[in-house]
Each structure stands twice: as structure tokens, then as C-alpha cells.
Design a protein around this motif. Structure first.
Motif, mmCIF file in Angstrom:
data_model
loop_
_atom_site.group_PDB
_atom_site.id
_atom_site.type_symbol
_atom_site.label_atom_id
_atom_site.label_comp_id
_atom_site.label_asym_id
_atom_site.label_seq_id
_atom_site.Cartn_x
_atom_site.Cartn_y
_atom_site.Cartn_z
ATOM 1 N N TRP A 1 0.816 -1.220 0.000
ATOM 2 C CA TRP A 1 0.000 0.000 0.000
ATOM 3 C C TRP A 1 0.847 1.268 0.000
ATOM 4 O O TRP A 1 0.408 2.318 -0.484
ATOM 5 C CB TRP A 1 -0.922 -0.010 1.210
ATOM 6 N N ASP A 2 2.082 1.186 0.560
ATOM 7 C CA ASP A 2 2.903 2.393 0.641
ATOM 8 C C ASP A 2 3.824 2.569 -0.563
ATOM 9 O O ASP A 2 4.692 3.440 -0.560
ATOM 10 C CB ASP A 2 3.731 2.384 1.925
ATOM 11 N N ALA A 3 3.613 1.758 -1.608
ATOM 12 C CA ALA A 3 4.477 1.826 -2.788
ATOM 13 C C ALA A 3 4.512 3.209 -3.443
ATOM 14 O O ALA A 3 5.581 3.665 -3.863
ATOM 15 C CB ALA A 3 4.067 0.767 -3.798
ATOM 16 N N PRO A 4 3.369 3.924 -3.560
ATOM 17 C CA PRO A 4 3.449 5.274 -4.153
ATOM 18 C C PRO A 4 4.380 6.201 -3.369
ATOM 19 O O PRO A 4 5.128 6.987 -3.962
ATOM 20 C CB PRO A 4 1.994 5.758 -4.119
ATOM 21 N N THR B 1 11.795 12.912 -13.822
ATOM 22 C CA THR B 1 10.659 13.088 -12.908
ATOM 23 C C THR B 1 9.358 12.680 -13.583
ATOM 24 O O THR B 1 8.544 11.948 -13.012
ATOM 25 C CB THR B 1 10.568 14.554 -12.439
ATOM 26 N N VAL B 2 9.156 13.135 -14.820
ATOM 27 C CA VAL B 2 7.945 12.771 -15.576
ATOM 28 C C VAL B 2 7.894 11.267 -15.792
ATOM 29 O O VAL B 2 6.838 10.624 -15.630
ATOM 30 C CB VAL B 2 7.907 13.516 -16.924
ATOM 31 N N HIS B 3 9.039 10.678 -16.134
ATOM 32 C CA HIS B 3 9.124 9.234 -16.401
ATOM 33 C C HIS B 3 8.725 8.432 -15.159
ATOM 34 O O HIS B 3 7.932 7.490 -15.239
ATOM 35 C CB HIS B 3 10.556 8.905 -16.826
ATOM 36 N N LEU B 4 9.247 8.804 -13.999
ATOM 37 C CA LEU B 4 8.951 8.066 -12.780
ATOM 38 C C LEU B 4 7.541 8.354 -12.252
ATOM 39 O O LEU B 4 6.932 7.492 -11.613
ATOM 40 C CB LEU B 4 9.995 8.388 -11.704
ATOM 41 N N GLN B 5 7.016 9.544 -12.553
ATOM 42 C CA GLN B 5 5.635 9.842 -12.165
ATOM 43 C C GLN B 5 4.662 8.887 -12.851
ATOM 44 O O GLN B 5 3.618 8.541 -12.287
ATOM 45 C CB GLN B 5 5.282 11.289 -12.527
ATOM 46 N N ARG B 6 4.995 8.454 -14.057
ATOM 47 C CA ARG B 6 4.140 7.475 -14.742
ATOM 48 C C ARG B 6 4.051 6.200 -13.896
ATOM 49 O O ARG B 6 3.006 5.552 -13.839
ATOM 50 C CB ARG B 6 4.708 7.128 -16.121
ATOM 51 N N GLY B 7 5.156 5.845 -13.280
ATOM 52 C CA GLY B 7 5.167 4.650 -12.431
ATOM 53 C C GLY B 7 4.223 4.794 -11.254
ATOM 54 O O GLY B 7 3.501 3.852 -10.898
ATOM 55 N N ILE B 8 4.200 5.973 -10.628
ATOM 56 C CA ILE B 8 3.292 6.208 -9.503
ATOM 57 C C ILE B 8 1.842 6.054 -9.953
ATOM 58 O O ILE B 8 1.014 5.450 -9.257
ATOM 59 C CB ILE B 8 3.514 7.609 -8.901
ATOM 60 N N GLU B 9 1.530 6.584 -11.119
ATOM 61 C CA GLU B 9 0.157 6.517 -11.627
ATOM 62 C C GLU B 9 -0.272 5.064 -11.852
ATOM 63 O O GLU B 9 -1.388 4.667 -11.483
ATOM 64 C CB GLU B 9 0.053 7.300 -12.931
ATOM 65 N N VAL B 10 0.639 4.256 -12.438
ATOM 66 C CA VAL B 10 0.288 2.863 -12.721
ATOM 67 C C VAL B 10 0.189 2.052 -11.431
ATOM 68 O O VAL B 10 -0.702 1.224 -11.269
ATOM 69 C CB VAL B 10 1.318 2.237 -13.690
ATOM 70 N N ILE B 11 1.105 2.288 -10.490
ATOM 71 C CA ILE B 11 1.063 1.589 -9.211
ATOM 72 C C ILE B 11 -0.227 1.919 -8.465
ATOM 73 O O ILE B 11 -0.864 1.043 -7.873
ATOM 74 C CB ILE B 11 2.294 1.948 -8.358
ATOM 75 N N THR C 1 6.925 5.215 -1.563
ATOM 76 C CA THR C 1 8.275 4.728 -1.847
ATOM 77 C C THR C 1 8.756 5.251 -3.192
ATOM 78 O O THR C 1 9.909 5.641 -3.351
ATOM 79 C CB THR C 1 8.290 3.183 -1.847
ATOM 80 N N TYR C 2 7.851 5.275 -4.160
ATOM 81 C CA TYR C 2 8.189 5.774 -5.493
ATOM 82 C C TYR C 2 8.527 7.263 -5.446
ATOM 83 O O TYR C 2 9.438 7.733 -6.134
ATOM 84 C CB TYR C 2 7.025 5.527 -6.453
ATOM 85 N N GLU C 3 7.787 8.015 -4.627
ATOM 86 C CA GLU C 3 8.081 9.442 -4.488
ATOM 87 C C GLU C 3 9.483 9.654 -3.916
ATOM 88 O O GLU C 3 10.211 10.571 -4.334
ATOM 89 C CB GLU C 3 7.029 10.098 -3.587
ATOM 90 N N LEU C 4 9.855 8.800 -2.972
ATOM 91 C CA LEU C 4 11.206 8.868 -2.422
ATOM 92 C C LEU C 4 12.235 8.506 -3.486
ATOM 93 O O LEU C 4 13.300 9.133 -3.574
ATOM 94 C CB LEU C 4 11.323 7.918 -1.220
ATOM 95 N N ARG C 5 11.909 7.526 -4.313
ATOM 96 C CA ARG C 5 12.805 7.157 -5.420
ATOM 97 C C ARG C 5 13.036 8.337 -6.353
ATOM 98 O O ARG C 5 14.152 8.538 -6.848
ATOM 99 C CB ARG C 5 12.214 5.993 -6.213
#
Length: 230
Positions: free
Chosen positions: A90-93, A210-220, A95-99
């Protein structure tokens, strides 16, 4: 009636390991089995069984399990001990923000010092990603591509944290590459990243990452929402 072999012994064939290499080999074998799905989420990974399987004491096994726990691949549960961690939590988003913070800083440090050697290797990894159809290999190639771009960062502790984050993401990528959009959009992101790095434009490179990794947050986030509905 013959005793049925345990799932762990089926996945990890018995083998006598040299004591000085036991920890690293056990860690690698378990890590690969977790990443490729051979050891499913929730499966118990018992110290004594591994020690017996590989003919070693429990000490190198314990150390290997600690390393995998630090990488987010194992969790420790009461009454069960070490078990294979959930694919994503549940805390993956968060974690992704920290990444994003960590990887953007690594990229900011690295870009001014990248040479055509690292950039050429990044180009080759993108080409291999486009040609590869094995999802397990694609996850590894994606990780290696990002590490090439961060390779000249001078803060070693930062790079340790970045690598851990990429390894955690690798497992999710292997199972959800289609949902993550590791296709044309992601490859376009990668090519733009390398082009900006080749031009030496640090701010643009960081913005693109930043844009590239934000896509990951959206999918997660969508993935987590879909699992809650089931």
C-alpha cells in the motif's frame, strides 16, 4: 510412501556450497527465484531447510535472508518467520516518491561527468529493451539502463539507496510491464533522457526523469486500486 519434497527444495536444488561463498550464492538463488515468481508471495523461507539444502550452518542463511529483507523481497511474520513479500504494498506510491528524490539527485550528480562510453551503453540497452520479449530480462535491462545514467554520481551511499529502489521496482516490472507502459512511451522517455544527458542539460534531464517516474506512480496507484476492488 515416499515423502513429498517441499516447494523450496523443488525450486532450489540441493547442493553443497563452499562456506565462504554460501551467503552470496543463497542470496542470489533466492532473489532470482522470487523475482521470476518461482517462489510466490507468502511462501515461507525457513532457515533450517535452506541450511540443510545447501549443507551449511544457519549463519550464512540468516545473513542472506537479512539482505533480502532489506531489499523488500522478504518480510518477517510472527509464527512463520521469513516469507516472500507481497508483489507491491500500500505504501508503494510513497516509496516511489522517495525514489524520484533519490534518483533525480543521482542523475544531477552524474550527468556532468557522463562520457560517450556510458551514453553509448545506455543507447545499446534501449535497443535491447525494444527487441526483448522476455519480461524477466526486460526488468533487468530497465534497471541497468537507469544505473548507467546514474553511474557517475559521487555519493556512494546515495547510489546504494538508488540501487535498492530499482531492485524493488524490478520485481513489479517483471509482472506488470504491459501496465507500466514499458513500450513506445517508456522507450521515448528513455531516448529523451539520454539525448538530454548527451547535451549536458542537467535541468532538462532531471525534469524528464521526474515525468518518467511519475508514470510509475500513476500505474502503481491504479494497480493498488484494482486489487482493493477484487
Amino acid at each position: 510412501m515416499p515423502r513429498k519434497p517441499s516447494p523450496l527444495s523443488v525450486v532450489l536444488s540441493a547442493e553443497q556450497l563452499p562456506p565462504h561463498l554460501a551467503r552470496s550464492i543463497i542470496e542470489e538463488r533466492l532473489r532470482n527465484a522470487i523475482l521470476d515468481g518461482s517462489l510466490p508471495t507468502g511462501m515461507a523461507v525457513r532457515q533450517q531447510e535452506l541450511a540443510t539444502l545447501f549443507g551449511v550452518s544457519r549463519m550464512p542463511v540468516r545473513e542472506a535472508l537479512r539482505q533480502l529483507e532489506a531489499q523488500g523481497l522478504l518480510t518477517v511474520e510472527q509464527h512463520k518467520g521469513a516469507v516472500v513479500a507481497p508483489l507491491i504494498t500500500w505504501d508503494a506510491p510513497e516509496t516511489y516518491e522517495l525514489r524520484i528524490l533519490l534518483e533525480c539527485e543521482a542523475l544531477r550528480q552524474s550527468v556532468p561527468h557522463l562520457t560517450e562510453v556510458e551514453l553509448g551503453e545506455a543507447d545499446q540497452l534501449i535497443e535491447r529493451l525494444e527487441a526483448e520479449t522476455d519480461y524477466s530480462l526486460m526488468g533487468e535491462l530497465n534497471k541497468q539502463l537507469h544505473l548507467r545514467l546514474y553511474s557517475k554520481a559521487h555519493n556512494r551511499r546515495l547510489m546504494t539507496l538508488v540501487t535498492i529502489g530499482l531492485e524493488e521496482e524490478e520485481r513489479f516490472l517483471r509482472f506488470n510491464l504491459k501496465a507500466m507502459g514499458l513500450g513506445k512511451v517508456s522507450q521515448d522517455d528513455h531516448r529523451q533522457l539520454v539525448a538530454a544527458a548527451r547535451a549536458g542539460d542537467v535541468d532538462l534531464t532531471v525534469q524528464l526523469l521526474t515525468v518518467h517516474l511519475q508514470r510509475g506512480i500513476e500505474v502503481i496507484t491504479r494497480y493498488l486500486e484494482s486489487t482493493q476492488k477484487k
